[in-house]
Design an enzyme around this catalytic site. Structure first.
Site, mmCIF file in Angstrom:
data_model
loop_
_atom_site.group_PDB
_atom_site.id
_atom_site.type_symbol
_atom_site.label_atom_id
_atom_site.label_comp_id
_atom_site.label_asym_id
_atom_site.label_seq_id
_atom_site.Cartn_x
_atom_site.Cartn_y
_atom_site.Cartn_z
ATOM 1 N N HIS A 1 66.566 -7.294 -30.004
ATOM 2 C CA HIS A 1 65.929 -6.147 -30.659
ATOM 3 C C HIS A 1 66.334 -4.799 -30.075
ATOM 4 O O HIS A 1 66.376 -3.797 -30.779
ATOM 5 C CB HIS A 1 64.392 -6.306 -30.652
ATOM 6 C CG HIS A 1 63.735 -6.055 -29.336
ATOM 7 N ND1 HIS A 1 63.732 -6.987 -28.318
ATOM 8 C CD2 HIS A 1 63.047 -4.983 -28.857
ATOM 9 C CE1 HIS A 1 63.067 -6.506 -27.282
ATOM 10 N NE2 HIS A 1 62.638 -5.282 -27.577
ATOM 11 N N LYS B 1 70.418 -0.088 -27.711
ATOM 12 C CA LYS B 1 70.340 0.818 -26.552
ATOM 13 C C LYS B 1 71.612 0.794 -25.714
ATOM 14 O O LYS B 1 71.760 1.596 -24.790
ATOM 15 C CB LYS B 1 69.128 0.459 -25.692
ATOM 16 C CG LYS B 1 67.806 0.868 -26.338
ATOM 17 C CD LYS B 1 66.615 0.571 -25.454
ATOM 18 C CE LYS B 1 65.312 1.012 -26.115
ATOM 19 N NZ LYS B 1 64.119 0.683 -25.285
ATOM 20 N N HIS C 1 68.345 3.812 -31.856
ATOM 21 C CA HIS C 1 68.805 2.498 -31.392
ATOM 22 C C HIS C 1 68.534 1.338 -32.354
ATOM 23 O O HIS C 1 69.347 0.409 -32.412
ATOM 24 C CB HIS C 1 68.258 2.189 -29.979
ATOM 25 C CG HIS C 1 66.852 1.678 -29.936
ATOM 26 N ND1 HIS C 1 65.768 2.504 -29.810
ATOM 27 C CD2 HIS C 1 66.356 0.406 -29.989
ATOM 28 C CE1 HIS C 1 64.666 1.783 -29.783
ATOM 29 N NE2 HIS C 1 64.985 0.505 -29.890
ATOM 30 N N HIS D 1 60.540 -0.900 -34.962
ATOM 31 C CA HIS D 1 59.754 0.285 -34.584
ATOM 32 C C HIS D 1 59.076 0.934 -35.791
ATOM 33 O O HIS D 1 58.589 2.063 -35.690
ATOM 34 C CB HIS D 1 60.634 1.302 -33.859
ATOM 35 C CG HIS D 1 60.800 1.000 -32.401
ATOM 36 N ND1 HIS D 1 59.755 1.032 -31.498
ATOM 37 C CD2 HIS D 1 61.895 0.644 -31.685
ATOM 38 C CE1 HIS D 1 60.198 0.715 -30.290
ATOM 39 N NE2 HIS D 1 61.490 0.475 -30.371
ATOM 40 N N ASP E 1 56.583 -6.571 -28.437
ATOM 41 C CA ASP E 1 57.290 -5.483 -27.750
ATOM 42 C C ASP E 1 56.297 -4.502 -27.139
ATOM 43 O O ASP E 1 56.437 -4.082 -25.979
ATOM 44 C CB ASP E 1 58.201 -4.787 -28.759
ATOM 45 C CG ASP E 1 59.147 -3.788 -28.107
ATOM 46 O OD1 ASP E 1 59.485 -3.962 -26.922
ATOM 47 O OD2 ASP E 1 59.562 -2.836 -28.794
#
Length: 356
Positions: free
Chosen positions: A216, A220, A245, A270, A298
């Site tokens: 996930h 990054k 990201h 997100h 998360d």
């Protein structure tokens, strides 16, 4: 003694060649069963030693054709193969007239002794002949299909394990960028899988969630290290850079067809339940359930581990926060499932991963 070696791998043929030549044998070689049949008819070897799985014509087809030829059927035939998933291969090999099914690798002297022992049994005796019950095409194909299916299943497991290991290599490369995220993806994967099972998802979807959780944060890799390790809160400009990201990671993996079902988890993990998240402002059911599960896992791990800009917040705080944002940031049903799983884990005394 003249030995016909049939194997599609040159290194394996070389080992066998040296083994038999060291004992005074003459060797001839073929790369597949079709070549083996041609050489057997022309050279009339005293022994055939063959691999099982080969292109063009595999070992079982080779053996079957050999035993169907009256001029060749008396030649002793031994399988020597690394691909062995159980008794099916040996049963089928013997039923079709092979002396034995030997499993690679064997030490050269052990292999020679095995061959000598097998050949000694034939002295003064009758050659092994195919089982009458399996001479017909249909019974043979039925038995052969069991062997092929077992081998394919084994190969699929090998490829799945290799693929998962490659995913973990990617994750390790990412987490090497920052000591603060070490182990984060693995922990999120464990939590997300438990939530998914609690919510009744089938194992295929559970495995997709596992992969998505591991990957996930792969985007990054493209995020500046200084931002990941910054000990103060990010500026608006820096936060905007970090928020790229999910799409960066999802886009980077588009070329891998095996990850097509995983990519939405990476792209949307997100997104907030009320549409206030990033980067696509999806809400409610528009966000894939797997991504909503990943968001909860998360968030919990982020709050129960130390970050460069703060110390860990602890389990009590994390649970209170999850309850507070259920229905706004997070899917309330997923939060409820997580809390239920956490309670079960605590009741079983398995709390290590939950406390960070």
């Amino acid at each position: 003694m003249k030995v016909l070696i049939v194997d599609d791998r040159a290194p394996d043929r070389s080992i066998l060649r040296h083994t038999f030549q060291a004992h005074g044998c003459t060797t001839i070689e073929a790369e597949n069963g079709r070549e083996g049949l041609t050489l057997a008819a022309r050279e009339r070897p005293d022994l055939i030693i063959s691999d099982a799985m080969m292109p063009v014509l595999d070992g079982f087809g080779f053996l079957r054709a050999l035993k169907a030829d009256a001029a060749l059927r008396a030649i002793p035939f031994i399988f020597y193969s690394a691909v062995y998933t159980g008794e099916n291969e040996e049963k089928l090999a013997r039923s079709q007239g092979a002396e034995a099914f030997l499993v690679k690798p064997l030490e050269p002297n052990v292999l020679w002794q095995e061959v000598q022992s097998l050949l000694a049994r034939r002295v003064g005796g009758e050659p092994v002949v195919p089982d009458e019950a399996l001479r017909g095409e249909e019974p043979y194909l039925r038995e052969y299909s069991h062997v092929v299916v077992a081998k394919l299943e084994e190969k699929v497991r090998e490829l799945e394990n290799m693929f998962l290991q490659m995913v973990r290599v990617l994750v390790n490369l990412l987490e090497a960028k920052s000591p603060w995220t070490m182990g984060h993806s693995e922990r999120v994967a464990v939590i997300a899988v438990k939530i998914a099972r609690e919510m009744g998802l089938d194992e295929n979807r559970v495995n997709i969630i596992r992969l998505g959780a591991l990957l996930h944060d792969i985007g990054k890799i493209g995020t500046c290290d200084a931002l990941l390790d910054k000990e103060t809160l990010l500026t608006a400009e820096e936060y905007a850079a970090v928020k790229t990201h999910p799409d960066f990671g999802a886009d980077a993996l588009l070329a891998i067809d095996q990850l097509k079902e995983v990519i939405p988890l990476i792209r949307y993990h997100h997104e907030n339940y009320n549409g206030s998240g990033y980067s696509h402002h999806l809400d409610h059911a528009a966000i894939p359930l797997a991504a909503r599960i990943l968001s909860v896992a998360d968030a919990y791990d982020a709050m129960t581990t130390t970050r460069p800009y703060r110390t860990l917040l602890g389990q009590e705080y994390a649970l209170a926060e999850l309850r507070r944002v259920a229905g706004s940031q997070l899917d309330p049903d997923v939060v409820q499932a997580f809390i239920k799983v956490l309670g079960q884990e605590e009741a079983n005394g398995d709390e290590e991963i939950w406390r960070g």
